[in-house]
Design an enzyme around this catalytic site. Structure first.
Site, PDB file in Angstrom:
ATOM      1  N   SER A 181       0.672  -1.466   0.126  1.00  0.00           N
ATOM      2  CA  SER A 181       0.156   0.256   0.087  1.00  0.00           C
ATOM      3  C   SER A 181       0.531   1.129  -0.120  1.00  0.00           C
ATOM      4  O   SER A 181       0.317   2.279  -0.534  1.00  0.00           O
ATOM      5  CB  SER A 181      -0.416  -0.478   0.727  1.00  0.00           C
ATOM      6  OG  SER A 181      -0.317  -0.087   2.342  1.00  0.00           O
ATOM      7  N   HIS A 224       1.655   4.073   7.105  1.00  0.00           N
ATOM      8  CA  HIS A 224       1.353   4.682   6.188  1.00  0.00           C
ATOM      9  C   HIS A 224       1.617   5.889   6.150  1.00  0.00           C
ATOM     10  O   HIS A 224       2.411   6.318   7.151  1.00  0.00           O
ATOM     11  CB  HIS A 224      -0.423   4.809   6.282  1.00  0.00           C
ATOM     12  CG  HIS A 224      -1.296   3.377   5.202  1.00  0.00           C
ATOM     13  ND1 HIS A 224      -2.593   3.379   5.345  1.00  0.00           N
ATOM     14  CD2 HIS A 224      -0.213   2.443   4.754  1.00  0.00           C
ATOM     15  CE1 HIS A 224      -2.379   1.964   4.896  1.00  0.00           C
ATOM     16  NE2 HIS A 224      -1.923   1.376   4.037  1.00  0.00           N
ATOM     17  N   ASP A 252      -7.671   6.372   5.892  1.00  0.00           N
ATOM     18  CA  ASP A 252      -7.541   4.320   6.149  1.00  0.00           C
ATOM     19  C   ASP A 252      -9.362   4.248   7.124  1.00  0.00           C
ATOM     20  O   ASP A 252      -9.005   3.388   8.197  1.00  0.00           O
ATOM     21  CB  ASP A 252      -6.318   4.793   7.057  1.00  0.00           C
ATOM     22  CG  ASP A 252      -5.002   3.405   6.490  1.00  0.00           C
ATOM     23  OD1 ASP A 252      -3.888   4.183   6.897  1.00  0.00           O
ATOM     24  OD2 ASP A 252      -5.312   3.922   4.873  1.00  0.00           O
TER      25      ASP A 252
END
Lengths: 135, 167
Positions: free
Chosen positions: A30, A68, A95
């Site tokens: 990701s 992230h 998210d």
């Protein structure tokens, strides 16, 4: 020799970075093309405030931590607590859907560290070592 | 070093150590680079500015973003991650940072650019504090290396403000 030097480096890193897990392996895609699966991230966790743009590793009660980038920060005036929103670089959406227990924001207490440096491919060693402990 | 296992162990440790030292040197060479980036953001239009049913302000705007970030690239740079964030304060929050747009620059040739875009991500406040408020637009960049330490910095452009009324 491999094991003892790895252990010395590991303990040294824990001391230097002030984080309980100073090194993490990237497990998902990701954050591509920046980080690929199998890369290793060096983390740092100091008292500096969380700011937008930092790449953080957080675990809000899930099986594996997520790496992230912070895209929104709302820091409260009096308590200095902050509401944080993250998003993987390669993901189209933030998210919010991922956060456990229907939180709309992430808090600093769930953040394990900030990524400050990285080594490509070395994480595959850890993935292999955990699968085949004989080596 | 009498058995295959010992020799393999020694060889592996040595080669991994050498590789690690090479990566560290590659990363240290990034410190020799003195970058001189420039950027400019112009807000072309406030498309709309409304209060959502839950009570939070939301704004959509179109911007012209131009920048020259070529001096940030070194031989050890894999990509540049850049994003534009709006920063402002409200009575409840001492700092709000909302990312409006981001991009990945994979190579030096693409690091000098001009783009006309509306905000990629929704700009929603925690509350309804935005009318007439001043805010900064910052262009952040994150230099992601092929190996080693990551650098991040930003250029702050101040002097923007929201309209006094919803539209």
């Amino acid at each position: 020799m491999v094991i003892s030097s790895a252990l010395i480096i590991w303990k040294g890193l824990i001391y230097i970075t002030g984080s309980e897990s100073p090194v993490v392996v990237v497990l998902s895609g990701s954050m591509e093309p920046g980080f690929k699966r199998g890369d290793i991230l060096f983390l740092n966790m100091n008292k500096d405030p969380i700011r937008a743009g930092q790449i953080v590793v957080f675990n809000d009660g899930r099986d594996v931590p997520i790496v992230h980038r912070v895209i929104e920060v709302h820091e409260q005036r009096d308590s200095k607590e902050a509401d944080i929103l993250t998003k993987g670089d390669a993901n189209p959406h933030d998210d919010r859907m991922l956060y456990t227990s229907s939180n709309r924001w992430l808090q600093r207490k769930y953040i394990m560290g900030r990524a400050v440096g990285f080594l490509p491919y070395v994480g595959w060693l850890t993935i292999i070592m955990t699968d085949k402990p004989i080596i | 070093m009498h058995s295959f296992g010992h020799r393999l162990n020694g060889l592996l440790t040595f080669s991994v150590t050498i590789l690690a030292i090479m990566c560290a040197i590659a990363s240290l060479s990034d410190n020799l680079n003195t970058p001189s980036p420039t950027a400019e953001i112009k807000i072309m239009n406030i498309n709309w500015f409304q209060k959502q049913p839950q009570g939070n302000d939301e704004v959509s705007l179109t911007m012209n973003i131009s920048a020259d970030l070529q001096s940030l690239f070194t031989w050890n740079t894999k990509q540049l991650f850049i994003f534009v964030a709006a920063e402002y304060e409200t009575p409840k929050n001492s700092l709000n940072q909302v990312s409006l747009w981001d991009a990945i620059i994979p190579a030096k040739e693409h690091a000098k650019f001009w783009i006309h875009t509306s905000n990629k991500y929704r700009f929603v406040d925690q509350g309804n504090n935005l009318r007439g408020k001043k805010f900064n637009l910052t262009l952040h960049w994150h230099v992601m290396p092929k190996t080693g330490k990551m650098f991040a910095d930003k250029i702050v452009m101040a002097g923007y403000s929201f309209p006094e009324e919803y539209r």
